[in-house]
Design an enzyme around this catalytic site. Structure first.
Site, PDB file in Angstrom:
ATOM      1  N   ASN A  62       0.831  -1.197   0.000  1.00  0.00           N
ATOM      2  CA  ASN A  62       0.000   0.000   0.000  1.00  0.00           C
ATOM      3  C   ASN A  62       0.869   1.251   0.000  1.00  0.00           C
ATOM      4  OD1 ASN A  62       0.539  -0.856   2.776  1.00  0.00           O
ATOM      5  ND2 ASN A  62      -0.918   0.690   3.473  1.00  0.00           N
ATOM      6  N   GLU A  64       0.300   5.238   0.697  1.00  0.00           N
ATOM      7  CA  GLU A  64      -0.590   6.308   1.159  1.00  0.00           C
ATOM      8  C   GLU A  64      -0.138   7.658   0.620  1.00  0.00           C
ATOM      9  OE1 GLU A  64      -1.987   4.213   5.316  1.00  0.00           O
ATOM     10  OE2 GLU A  64      -0.711   5.984   5.436  1.00  0.00           O
ATOM     11  N   CYS A  73      -4.137   0.736  -2.496  1.00  0.00           N
ATOM     12  CA  CYS A  73      -4.069  -0.493  -1.716  1.00  0.00           C
ATOM     13  C   CYS A  73      -3.046  -1.450  -2.330  1.00  0.00           C
ATOM     14  CB  CYS A  73      -5.429  -1.177  -1.680  1.00  0.00           C
ATOM     15  SG  CYS A  73      -6.717  -0.193  -0.887  1.00  0.00           S
ATOM     16  N   GLU A  75      -3.249  -4.607  -2.939  1.00  0.00           N
ATOM     17  CA  GLU A  75      -3.819  -5.509  -3.932  1.00  0.00           C
ATOM     18  C   GLU A  75      -3.863  -4.851  -5.308  1.00  0.00           C
ATOM     19  OE1 GLU A  75      -6.169  -6.308  -0.045  1.00  0.00           O
ATOM     20  OE2 GLU A  75      -5.133  -4.641  -0.998  1.00  0.00           O
ATOM     21  N   CYS A 112     -10.505  -4.386   0.805  1.00  0.00           N
ATOM     22  CA  CYS A 112     -11.535  -3.353   0.885  1.00  0.00           C
ATOM     23  C   CYS A 112     -12.505  -3.497  -0.288  1.00  0.00           C
ATOM     24  CB  CYS A 112     -10.890  -1.969   0.892  1.00  0.00           C
ATOM     25  SG  CYS A 112     -10.268  -1.425  -0.723  1.00  0.00           S
ATOM     26  N   CYS A 115     -10.947  -2.877  -3.772  1.00  0.00           N
ATOM     27  CA  CYS A 115     -10.113  -4.016  -4.192  1.00  0.00           C
ATOM     28  C   CYS A 115     -10.972  -5.224  -4.548  1.00  0.00           C
ATOM     29  CB  CYS A 115      -9.095  -4.368  -3.105  1.00  0.00           C
ATOM     30  SG  CYS A 115      -7.801  -3.121  -2.958  1.00  0.00           S
TER      31      CYS A 115
END
Length: 163
Positions: A62, A64, A73, A75, A112, A115
């Site tokens: 990830n 940010e 993210c 993924e 999430c 994703c």
């Protein structure tokens, strides 16, 4: 009126030792990749490692951003890297792990919603399932046969076509 039930099955392992060697290796790699996350705001590092059907391995973590929610993210980072480097090679399995720097990292977490949608669309596009291996740095591990199981009643391109 009709009531419907949506369910799916998945496997729960007490820990990584229950997995076969290939899956255990993939999850260990995902655990290791958490170190590459850029998570100065959430302090929640996530690593994802993909095994393609041709055996190639692609990782992501990830990333940010202070301009929240502009982060990515793990993924989706891994899926983007895989589709860029190997555009016509389907994803076989993705392992996801995390390091919660403010708490425990001893149980599986699930992707999430964004994703989940992305994984479901990848399955549709490649016309084959994507297995998920979900686990923290320790503890139980979940293995899910296809990503689409995580998105019941999902939205897809077929919803936008003319009838």
């Amino acid at each position: 009126m009709e009531k419907q039930l949506q369910q799916f099955e998945f496997w729960v392992y007490n820990d990584i030792t229950g997995l076969d060697d290939r899956d255990a290796w993939l999850l260990k790699e995902a655990r290791d990749v958490t170190r590459h996350a850029y998570a100065p705001y959430s302090h929640f590092q996530v690593g994802a490692v993909i095994r393609l059907v041709n055996g190639e391995i692609v990782a992501g973590s990830n990333q940010e951003n202070a301009a929240f929610p502009a982060g990515l993210c793990a993924e989706r980072v891994a899926l983007s890297a895989a589709s860029s480097a190997y555009p016509d090679v389907p994803v076989d399995t993705i392992a996801v792990s995390y390091n919660n720097m403010h708490g425990d990292s001893d149980h599986p977490i699930s992707p999430c919603g964004v994703c989940r949608q992305t994984l479901a669309e990848y399955e549709l596009r490649q016309e084959s399932p994507i297995r998920l291996i979900l686990g923290g740095l320790s503890g139980k591990v979940y293995v899910i046969s296809k990503a689409n199981d995580l998105l019941p009643l999902g939205f897809s391109a077929s919803d936008m076509t003319e009838k």
